[in-house]
Design a protein around this motif. Sequence first.
Motif, PDB file in Angstrom:
ATOM      1  N   LEU A  37     -20.926 -16.073 -22.486  1.00 31.91           N
ATOM      2  CA  LEU A  37     -20.727 -14.834 -23.233  1.00 31.91           C
ATOM      3  C   LEU A  37     -19.263 -14.705 -23.591  1.00 31.91           C
ATOM      4  O   LEU A  37     -18.386 -14.955 -22.759  1.00 31.91           O
ATOM      5  N   LEU A  38     -19.029 -14.296 -24.818  1.00 30.25           N
ATOM      6  CA  LEU A  38     -17.678 -14.063 -25.307  1.00 30.25           C
ATOM      7  C   LEU A  38     -17.571 -12.594 -25.689  1.00 30.25           C
ATOM      8  O   LEU A  38     -18.349 -12.106 -26.509  1.00 30.25           O
ATOM      9  N   PRO A  56     -21.099  -6.743 -29.970  1.00 31.07           N
ATOM     10  CA  PRO A  56     -20.099  -6.610 -28.910  1.00 31.07           C
ATOM     11  C   PRO A  56     -19.723  -7.938 -28.261  1.00 31.07           C
ATOM     12  O   PRO A  56     -18.623  -8.089 -27.721  1.00 31.07           O
ATOM     13  N   GLN A  57     -20.650  -8.879 -28.298  1.00 29.89           N
ATOM     14  CA  GLN A  57     -20.444 -10.184 -27.662  1.00 29.89           C
ATOM     15  C   GLN A  57     -21.109 -11.254 -28.502  1.00 29.89           C
ATOM     16  O   GLN A  57     -21.918 -10.978 -29.383  1.00 29.89           O
ATOM     17  N   LEU A  58     -20.783 -12.485 -28.168  1.00 26.48           N
ATOM     18  CA  LEU A  58     -21.454 -13.656 -28.734  1.00 26.48           C
ATOM     19  C   LEU A  58     -21.982 -14.457 -27.555  1.00 26.48           C
ATOM     20  O   LEU A  58     -21.282 -14.636 -26.559  1.00 26.48           O
ATOM     21  N   ARG A  59     -23.208 -14.915 -27.656  1.00 24.23           N
ATOM     22  CA  ARG A  59     -23.882 -15.621 -26.563  1.00 24.23           C
ATOM     23  C   ARG A  59     -24.172 -17.047 -27.001  1.00 24.23           C
ATOM     24  O   ARG A  59     -24.370 -17.321 -28.173  1.00 24.23           O
ATOM     25  N   LEU A  60     -24.221 -17.949 -26.023  1.00 20.22           N
ATOM     26  CA  LEU A  60     -24.667 -19.308 -26.293  1.00 20.22           C
ATOM     27  C   LEU A  60     -25.230 -19.912 -25.015  1.00 20.22           C
ATOM     28  O   LEU A  60     -24.957 -19.441 -23.912  1.00 20.22           O
ATOM     29  N   TYR A 120     -32.075  -7.912 -30.463  1.00 19.47           N
ATOM     30  CA  TYR A 120     -30.891  -8.043 -29.616  1.00 19.47           C
ATOM     31  C   TYR A 120     -29.643  -7.608 -30.382  1.00 19.47           C
ATOM     32  O   TYR A 120     -29.551  -7.807 -31.595  1.00 19.47           O
ATOM     33  N   THR A 121     -28.681  -7.040 -29.671  1.00 18.51           N
ATOM     34  CA  THR A 121     -27.407  -6.660 -30.291  1.00 18.51           C
ATOM     35  C   THR A 121     -26.384  -7.777 -30.175  1.00 18.51           C
ATOM     36  O   THR A 121     -25.371  -7.756 -30.859  1.00 18.51           O
ATOM     37  N   VAL A 122     -26.663  -8.735 -29.292  1.00 26.22           N
ATOM     38  CA  VAL A 122     -25.761  -9.874 -29.082  1.00 26.22           C
ATOM     39  C   VAL A 122     -26.422 -11.115 -29.673  1.00 26.22           C
ATOM     40  O   VAL A 122     -27.467 -11.558 -29.192  1.00 26.22           O
ATOM     41  N   PRO A 123     -25.830 -11.684 -30.719  1.00 22.30           N
ATOM     42  CA  PRO A 123     -26.429 -12.880 -31.313  1.00 22.30           C
ATOM     43  C   PRO A 123     -26.185 -14.120 -30.455  1.00 22.30           C
ATOM     44  O   PRO A 123     -25.194 -14.208 -29.731  1.00 22.30           O
TER      45      PRO A 123
END
Length: 182
Positions: free
Chosen positions: A152-153, A117-121, A81-84
């Motif tokens: 998503l941020l 590009p983003q941060l996920r939680l 994934y590119t978004v952690p």
Amino acid sequence: MSSGIVIRRVSADDATALGNFFTAVAADAEAVRFFHPHPFTCELAEELCHRVVVCRDRYYVACYQDHVIAYMMLRGWDEGYTVPSFGVCNHPALRDVGLGQALLTHAVEESRSDGAPQLRLTVFKSNERAVHVYRKFGFVFHEKNERELVGLLDLANCSTIPTRPINLAKIQAWVEGQNQVA
């Protein structure tokens, strides 16, 4: 951090301290209700601390005077994934001292520096304190299921959010109590 709190990636030397932290988390009903990305065992702490040299996922500790006071992870890179995905947990005795916000700020900086590009939680809807903080940081939520939200941020367009001061007095008092027990 100028407060004496150090946020850094875990290393092989952290296995015992992280294992002790995981034991405290596992014994706390509220912590495991809201945060259960993996088992909180000494064995997993040992494994994490030794595999970090070969994985892209990142695991961090916040330490104060050699005590692990919080744990954070940025995962998903190992799976391509590119978004952690961000996860964080304070020591159960140190809730509401400002560590979560400091670690989230650190996660944003680390993710940006790695080009994400983003941060996920993922957060439980019932964890209102966390949802409030994440919204303040700019996370946009959608429902994952009836109990959870995915946030998503956008790292390119989020501004720096002033975090509240860390309650160092509470942390110091806890560490002093831990040192007396040891």
